[in-house]
Design a protein around this motif. Structure first.
Motif, PDB file in Angstrom:
ATOM      1  N   ARG A 138      -3.820  -5.567   0.676  1.00  0.00           N
ATOM      2  CA  ARG A 138      -3.393  -4.944   2.621  1.00  0.00           C
ATOM      3  C   ARG A 138      -2.125  -5.725   2.804  1.00  0.00           C
ATOM      4  NH1 ARG A 138      -7.105  -3.340   5.616  1.00  0.00           N
ATOM      5  NH2 ARG A 138      -9.053  -2.298   4.731  1.00  0.00           N
ATOM      6  N   PHE A 139      -1.262  -4.802   3.463  1.00  0.00           N
ATOM      7  CA  PHE A 139       0.122  -5.605   4.260  1.00  0.00           C
ATOM      8  C   PHE A 139      -0.829  -5.491   5.788  1.00  0.00           C
ATOM      9  CE2 PHE A 139       1.920  -4.874   0.414  1.00  0.00           C
ATOM     10  CZ  PHE A 139       2.254  -6.365   0.290  1.00  0.00           C
ATOM     11  N   GLY A 140      -0.950  -5.847   6.605  1.00  0.00           N
ATOM     12  CA  GLY A 140      -1.369  -5.879   8.161  1.00  0.00           C
ATOM     13  C   GLY A 140      -2.495  -4.797   8.042  1.00  0.00           C
ATOM     14  N   GLY A 141      -2.987  -3.164   7.983  1.00  0.00           N
ATOM     15  CA  GLY A 141      -3.777  -2.191   8.185  1.00  0.00           C
ATOM     16  C   GLY A 141      -2.993  -1.052   6.861  1.00  0.00           C
ATOM     17  N   LEU A 142      -2.713  -1.426   6.031  1.00  0.00           N
ATOM     18  CA  LEU A 142      -1.936  -1.037   4.330  1.00  0.00           C
ATOM     19  C   LEU A 142      -2.326  -0.990   3.930  1.00  0.00           C
ATOM     20  CD1 LEU A 142       0.430   1.310   4.389  1.00  0.00           C
ATOM     21  CD2 LEU A 142       1.498  -0.248   3.058  1.00  0.00           C
ATOM     22  N   LYS A 143      -3.475  -0.041   2.629  1.00  0.00           N
ATOM     23  CA  LYS A 143      -3.555  -0.977   1.671  1.00  0.00           C
ATOM     24  C   LYS A 143      -2.588  -0.150   0.951  1.00  0.00           C
ATOM     25  CE  LYS A 143      -8.368  -0.202   2.194  1.00  0.00           C
ATOM     26  NZ  LYS A 143      -9.549   1.118   2.419  1.00  0.00           N
ATOM     27  N   ALA A 144      -1.543  -1.296   0.298  1.00  0.00           N
ATOM     28  CA  ALA A 144      -1.148  -0.766  -0.779  1.00  0.00           C
ATOM     29  C   ALA A 144      -1.232  -0.823  -1.902  1.00  0.00           C
ATOM     30  CB  ALA A 144       0.506  -1.952  -0.800  1.00  0.00           C
ATOM     31  N   VAL A 145      -2.632  -1.208  -2.186  1.00  0.00           N
ATOM     32  CA  VAL A 145      -2.845  -1.471  -3.609  1.00  0.00           C
ATOM     33  C   VAL A 145      -4.624  -1.134  -3.054  1.00  0.00           C
ATOM     34  CG1 VAL A 145      -4.003  -2.266  -5.943  1.00  0.00           C
ATOM     35  CG2 VAL A 145      -0.944  -1.996  -5.175  1.00  0.00           C
ATOM     36  N   GLY A 160       4.098   7.677  -9.727  1.00  0.00           N
ATOM     37  CA  GLY A 160       3.367   8.410  -8.658  1.00  0.00           C
ATOM     38  C   GLY A 160       4.666   8.117  -7.937  1.00  0.00           C
ATOM     39  N   PRO A 161       3.794   8.405  -6.836  1.00  0.00           N
ATOM     40  CA  PRO A 161       5.434   8.852  -5.392  1.00  0.00           C
ATOM     41  C   PRO A 161       5.275   7.822  -5.244  1.00  0.00           C
ATOM     42  CG  PRO A 161       3.397  10.095  -5.078  1.00  0.00           C
ATOM     43  CD  PRO A 161       3.236   9.315  -6.601  1.00  0.00           C
ATOM     44  N   ASN A 162       6.497   7.431  -3.920  1.00  0.00           N
ATOM     45  CA  ASN A 162       6.904   6.815  -3.493  1.00  0.00           C
ATOM     46  C   ASN A 162       6.310   6.132  -2.757  1.00  0.00           C
ATOM     47  OD1 ASN A 162       9.650   5.457  -4.609  1.00  0.00           O
ATOM     48  ND2 ASN A 162      10.893   7.489  -3.230  1.00  0.00           N
ATOM     49  N   GLY A 163       6.182   4.675  -2.920  1.00  0.00           N
ATOM     50  CA  GLY A 163       5.340   4.303  -2.180  1.00  0.00           C
ATOM     51  C   GLY A 163       3.351   4.265  -2.592  1.00  0.00           C
ATOM     52  N   ALA A 164       3.465   4.546  -3.921  1.00  0.00           N
ATOM     53  CA  ALA A 164       2.244   4.411  -3.980  1.00  0.00           C
ATOM     54  C   ALA A 164       1.350   2.987  -4.711  1.00  0.00           C
ATOM     55  CB  ALA A 164       1.942   5.040  -5.486  1.00  0.00           C
ATOM     56  N   GLY A 165       2.516   2.241  -4.934  1.00  0.00           N
ATOM     57  CA  GLY A 165       2.240   1.489  -5.095  1.00  0.00           C
ATOM     58  C   GLY A 165       2.085   0.376  -6.607  1.00  0.00           C
ATOM     59  N   LYS A 166       2.957   1.003  -7.198  1.00  0.00           N
ATOM     60  CA  LYS A 166       3.865   0.045  -8.190  1.00  0.00           C
ATOM     61  C   LYS A 166       4.188  -0.840  -8.182  1.00  0.00           C
ATOM     62  CE  LYS A 166       5.383   4.047  -9.142  1.00  0.00           C
ATOM     63  NZ  LYS A 166       6.091   4.505  -6.932  1.00  0.00           N
ATOM     64  N   SER A 167       5.430  -1.048  -7.361  1.00  0.00           N
ATOM     65  CA  SER A 167       5.828  -2.180  -8.056  1.00  0.00           C
ATOM     66  C   SER A 167       4.655  -3.351  -6.694  1.00  0.00           C
ATOM     67  CB  SER A 167       7.128  -2.675  -6.672  1.00  0.00           C
ATOM     68  OG  SER A 167       7.967  -1.460  -7.091  1.00  0.00           O
ATOM     69  N   THR A 168       4.398  -3.010  -5.856  1.00  0.00           N
ATOM     70  CA  THR A 168       3.304  -4.091  -5.573  1.00  0.00           C
ATOM     71  C   THR A 168       2.536  -4.443  -6.776  1.00  0.00           C
ATOM     72  OG1 THR A 168       3.022  -3.411  -2.956  1.00  0.00           O
ATOM     73  CG2 THR A 168       1.558  -4.454  -3.741  1.00  0.00           C
ATOM     74  N   PHE A 169       1.528  -3.347  -7.429  1.00  0.00           N
ATOM     75  CA  PHE A 169       0.858  -3.785  -8.707  1.00  0.00           C
ATOM     76  C   PHE A 169       1.615  -4.997  -9.155  1.00  0.00           C
ATOM     77  CE2 PHE A 169      -0.459  -2.266 -12.526  1.00  0.00           C
ATOM     78  CZ  PHE A 169      -1.899  -3.155 -12.515  1.00  0.00           C
ATOM     79  N   ARG A 175       3.071 -13.055  -7.962  1.00  0.00           N
ATOM     80  CA  ARG A 175       4.072 -12.478  -6.900  1.00  0.00           C
ATOM     81  C   ARG A 175       3.037 -12.893  -5.283  1.00  0.00           C
ATOM     82  NH1 ARG A 175      10.395 -10.865  -9.777  1.00  0.00           N
ATOM     83  NH2 ARG A 175       9.938 -11.848 -11.031  1.00  0.00           N
ATOM     84  N   TYR A 176       2.390 -12.253  -5.090  1.00  0.00           N
ATOM     85  CA  TYR A 176       1.410 -11.579  -4.404  1.00  0.00           C
ATOM     86  C   TYR A 176       0.010 -12.038  -4.622  1.00  0.00           C
ATOM     87  CZ  TYR A 176       4.607  -8.750  -1.504  1.00  0.00           C
ATOM     88  OH  TYR A 176       5.814  -7.357  -1.269  1.00  0.00           O
ATOM     89  N   PRO A 177      -0.524 -13.242  -4.071  1.00  0.00           N
ATOM     90  CA  PRO A 177      -2.074 -12.667  -3.590  1.00  0.00           C
ATOM     91  C   PRO A 177      -2.534 -11.752  -3.214  1.00  0.00           C
ATOM     92  CG  PRO A 177      -1.484 -14.451  -1.890  1.00  0.00           C
ATOM     93  CD  PRO A 177       0.079 -13.778  -2.601  1.00  0.00           C
ATOM     94  N   GLY A 188      14.172   6.788  -5.397  1.00  0.00           N
ATOM     95  CA  GLY A 188      13.789   5.818  -4.458  1.00  0.00           C
ATOM     96  C   GLY A 188      13.102   4.492  -4.767  1.00  0.00           C
ATOM     97  N   HIS A 189      12.951   3.698  -3.631  1.00  0.00           N
ATOM     98  CA  HIS A 189      12.150   2.602  -4.326  1.00  0.00           C
ATOM     99  C   HIS A 189      10.635   2.551  -3.513  1.00  0.00           C
ATOM    100  CE1 HIS A 189      16.938   0.521  -5.318  1.00  0.00           C
ATOM    101  NE2 HIS A 189      16.219   1.625  -6.553  1.00  0.00           N
TER     102      HIS A 189
END
Ligand code: ADP
Ligand code: MG
Length: 242
Positions: free
Chosen positions: A13-20, A37-46, A53-55, A241-242
């Protein structure tokens, strides 16, 4: 069989957003697995969760059967993970060859180091550019140099985040052939990619992420025939895009 990489109920989660969002995904030894998956799907976060790199907010990550959820990124690299992220990270002011020496010097030395560097230069078709400053390379060549730096340590798992971003169709195709060759030599590869022609060229196993969740999974044929997958792509447009 134990998966090489296994994410179980992984969330970020990033604040209220569930990135994964409660994502479970396994990569078997020897697989060439594409994550789309589309942009913003959570691929890079995964990817960042896998790399430490993130807990994660919740869930577990296992690598070679070991729970690595709380391991530092460097410890994961030592266990055999290697990555090429979306934004190229070569040493622009140094020669191409020197970039590879720096990437490999912890693993090899002396004549063996020189041999490995030569082998990698040939593999990514940069032998003729060995003495050129990395910053002077064409965009696609920079990406290949980075791939070479990532595989030089002979990882058990290679993670590639949009390796063909910004490449011409010819460079993209050549990158696909390089990845196929690596996989033939038994390297397990997980690739995040946007370009469906490229995914068709290389993918054996495809997972589709949407809104942080696993939306579909299957062979490339099953995924391209899946109407719901076509819809999430068309709904978001095909822009790069990224
Ligand atoms: P993808 O790589 O599939 O395009 P990302 O993993 O980059 O998607 O992003 C997933 C979602 O998480 C997006 O809505 C993005 O804006 C958001 N996001 C990514 N990283 C952060 C961050 N560090 N802080 C806040 N939100 C983020
Ligand atoms: Mg991304």
């Amino acid at each position: 069989m134990t998966a090489l990489l296994e994410a179980t109920n992984l969330s970020k989660r990033f604040g209220g957003l569930k990135a994964v969002d409660d994502l479970s995904l396994a990569v078997q030894e020897g697989e060439l697995h594409c994550l789309i998956g589309p942009n913003g799907a959570g691929k890079s976060t995964f990817f960042r969760l896998i790399l430490g790199r993130y807990p994660p907010t919740a869930g577990t990550v296992r690598f070679c059967g070991e729970d690595i959820t709380h391991l530092q990124a460097a410890a994961r690299v030592r266990r055999g993970m290697s990555v090429k992220m979306q934004v190229p990270g070569v040493f622009a002011e140094l020669p191409v060859r020197q970039n590879l020496v720096i990437a490999l010097q912890h693993k090899f030395s002396g004549p063996e180091l020189a041999r490995e560097v030569d082998r990698l230069l040939a593999l990514v078709d940069l032998s003729a550019e060995a003495t050129k400053q990395a910053g002077q390379l064409a965009h696609g060549q920079k990406q290949w140099l980075e791939i070479a730096m990532a595989i030089g340590v002979r990882p058990r798992l290679l993670l590639l985040d949009e390796p063909t971003a910004g490449m011409s169709p010819e460079e993209t195709y050549k990158t696909g052939e390089m990845i196929l060759e690596l996989n033939r030599k038994a390297m397990t590869v997980l690739v995040v990619e946007h370009d469906m022609a490229f995914v068709r060229q290389i993918a054996r196993q495809v997972s589709v992420l949407h809104l942080g969740r696993l939306f579909a999974q299957g062979s490339i044929e099953e995924i391209t025939d899946n109407e719901a997958v076509q819809e999430i792509y068309l709904g978001k447009g095909h822009h790069h895009g990224h």
